[in-house]
Write an enzyme that holds these catalytic residues in place. Structure first.
Site, PDB file in Angstrom:
ATOM      1  N   HIS A 144      34.104  36.580  39.336  1.00 41.91           N
ATOM      2  CA  HIS A 144      35.080  35.511  39.595  1.00 41.91           C
ATOM      3  C   HIS A 144      35.720  35.052  38.289  1.00 41.91           C
ATOM      4  O   HIS A 144      36.949  34.937  38.199  1.00 41.91           O
ATOM      5  CB  HIS A 144      34.369  34.342  40.290  1.00 41.91           C
ATOM      6  CG  HIS A 144      35.176  33.086  40.362  1.00 41.91           C
ATOM      7  ND1 HIS A 144      35.792  32.658  41.521  1.00 41.91           N
ATOM      8  CD2 HIS A 144      35.465  32.148  39.416  1.00 41.91           C
ATOM      9  CE1 HIS A 144      36.431  31.521  41.276  1.00 41.91           C
ATOM     10  NE2 HIS A 144      36.241  31.189  40.011  1.00 41.91           N
ATOM     11  N   GLU A 145      34.901  34.799  37.281  1.00 45.13           N
ATOM     12  CA  GLU A 145      35.431  34.310  36.009  1.00 45.13           C
ATOM     13  C   GLU A 145      36.304  35.363  35.322  1.00 45.13           C
ATOM     14  O   GLU A 145      37.346  35.039  34.741  1.00 45.13           O
ATOM     15  CB  GLU A 145      34.288  33.891  35.083  1.00 45.13           C
ATOM     16  CG  GLU A 145      33.503  32.689  35.570  1.00 45.13           C
ATOM     17  CD  GLU A 145      34.383  31.472  35.822  1.00 45.13           C
ATOM     18  OE1 GLU A 145      35.377  31.288  35.090  1.00 45.13           O
ATOM     19  OE2 GLU A 145      34.087  30.712  36.762  1.00 45.13           O
ATOM     20  N   HIS A 148      39.911  35.528  36.466  1.00 41.84           N
ATOM     21  CA  HIS A 148      40.830  34.606  35.790  1.00 41.84           C
ATOM     22  C   HIS A 148      41.416  35.251  34.531  1.00 41.84           C
ATOM     23  O   HIS A 148      42.591  35.075  34.217  1.00 41.84           O
ATOM     24  CB  HIS A 148      40.095  33.320  35.389  1.00 41.84           C
ATOM     25  CG  HIS A 148      39.740  32.443  36.542  1.00 41.84           C
ATOM     26  ND1 HIS A 148      40.614  32.124  37.552  1.00 41.84           N
ATOM     27  CD2 HIS A 148      38.577  31.783  36.840  1.00 41.84           C
ATOM     28  CE1 HIS A 148      40.019  31.321  38.422  1.00 41.84           C
ATOM     29  NE2 HIS A 148      38.790  31.100  38.010  1.00 41.84           N
ATOM     30  N   GLU A 219      41.711  29.563  42.124  1.00 47.07           N
ATOM     31  CA  GLU A 219      40.277  29.659  42.418  1.00 47.07           C
ATOM     32  C   GLU A 219      40.043  30.501  43.670  1.00 47.07           C
ATOM     33  O   GLU A 219      39.112  31.318  43.715  1.00 47.07           O
ATOM     34  CB  GLU A 219      39.675  28.264  42.592  1.00 47.07           C
ATOM     35  CG  GLU A 219      39.644  27.426  41.322  1.00 47.07           C
ATOM     36  CD  GLU A 219      38.811  28.055  40.218  1.00 47.07           C
ATOM     37  OE1 GLU A 219      37.874  28.835  40.535  1.00 47.07           O
ATOM     38  OE2 GLU A 219      39.100  27.802  39.039  1.00 47.07           O
TER      39      GLU A 219
END
Length: 303
Positions: A144-145, A148, A219
């Protein structure tokens, strides 16, 4: 702006929102500087130097400032083999250069990413997160990070948030400096000076709303693309549920320290259930995130 050089699924909606946000933020920046130049004509060189210098500093050093503020400490593979191993696997899956790896000494279970590009990025996990998650859950959070980073929305959020910070500073300086007290009745110059805190406050409010709208969408995009990359949306959903549930057990003092950095975190930390930050959260609700992951899981399980 999208992460076209990785195997993360591109999101046109995110790209469109980033372009629109940057355009509107740039427009607001021009308006703010224009008002300052119109009102404080004799100080225009100082205004340009200060605003330009702050922008450059925010863009080039914001990732280091954020990492330092959140207590991130870079670690080697020998110091954190499991964390490095998880990031190595994600990099291989995504065909991305490996970011710098860091750990923050905090019991608040969370993770964040910073950086202007893939090559200058840093991914950090807290000791509280590493202690609580299973390997597959941790991998989902890190994917997930790194989404970004791949989509470069970290850089966009950094630039977008700068204007709000600058406008907030100008508003406070204007009010503390007594601009309103120094203006006189029908004096045109005094009326113009009153525009500084007013315009700055409006710019701050608009930039705040723009960054919040972009942040919530990014997100959801990071959740979706991480789940598709790893092929395990259930692991990410489990991590979300576990981290969100554990937040209630963290001391209020620790949550209060983490709250200012919620825009960076995997899951926001709130010191109070009645916090206004919940209404203006940088993240979608847990239910929205879990519903999306459940749909992805159902799609992946279809023959």
């Amino acid at each position: 702006m999208a992460g076209t050089r990785s195997r993360y699924v591109a999101d046109r909606g995110l790209t469109t929102r980033m372009v629109i946000t940057m355009f509107l933020i740039g427009l607001l920046y021009v308006v703010l500087v224009g008002v300052l130049l119109a009102v404080l004509r004799g100080a225009w060189p100082i205004i340009l130097v200060i605003t330009g210098g702050m922008f450059v500093a925010q863009f080039w050093f914001s990732d280091r400032i954020a990492a330092f503020s959140m207590g991130a400490r870079e670690v080697s593979p020998s110091e954190a083999p499991e964390l490095h191993g998880a990031i190595d696997r994600i990099c291989a899956l995504a065909d991305m250069p490996k970011p710098r790896v860091a750990i923050a000494e905090s019991d608040v279970p969370n993770a964040f990413a910073t950086g202007r590009s893939q090559r200058s990025s840093l991914v950090c996990a807290t000791t509280g997160l590493l202690r609580r998650l299973e390997p597959e859950e941790l991998e989902g959070v890190l994917a997930h990070e790194m989404s970004h980073v791949a989509h470069r929305d970290v850089a966009v959020m950094t630039i977008a948030s700068f204007l709000g910070v600058l406008a907030g500073i100008i508003t406070r300086v204007a009010l503390w400096g007594g601009f309103a007290r120094n203006s006189r009745g029908n004096d045109p110059a005094g009326v113009l000076v009153l525009l500084i805190p007013l315009v700055s406050a409006v710019v701050y409010a608009l930039s705040f709303l723009l960054t919040r709208l972009l942040s919530r969408y990014r997100e959801l995009t990071a959740d979706r693309t991480a789940a598709l990359l790893t092929g395990r949306p259930s692991a990410l959903a489990s991590a979300l549920t576990k981290v969100s549930g554990q937040m209630a057990r963290i001391p209020t003092e620790d949550l209060r320290k983490a709250e200012p950095y919620n825009a960076f975190y995997f899951v926001p930390a709130f010191a109070s259930k009645e916090s206004i930050g919940r209404l203006l959260s940088t993240h979608p609700t847990l239910e929205q995130r879990l519903d999306q992951l459940a749909r992805i899981s159902a799609d992946l399980s279809r023959p």
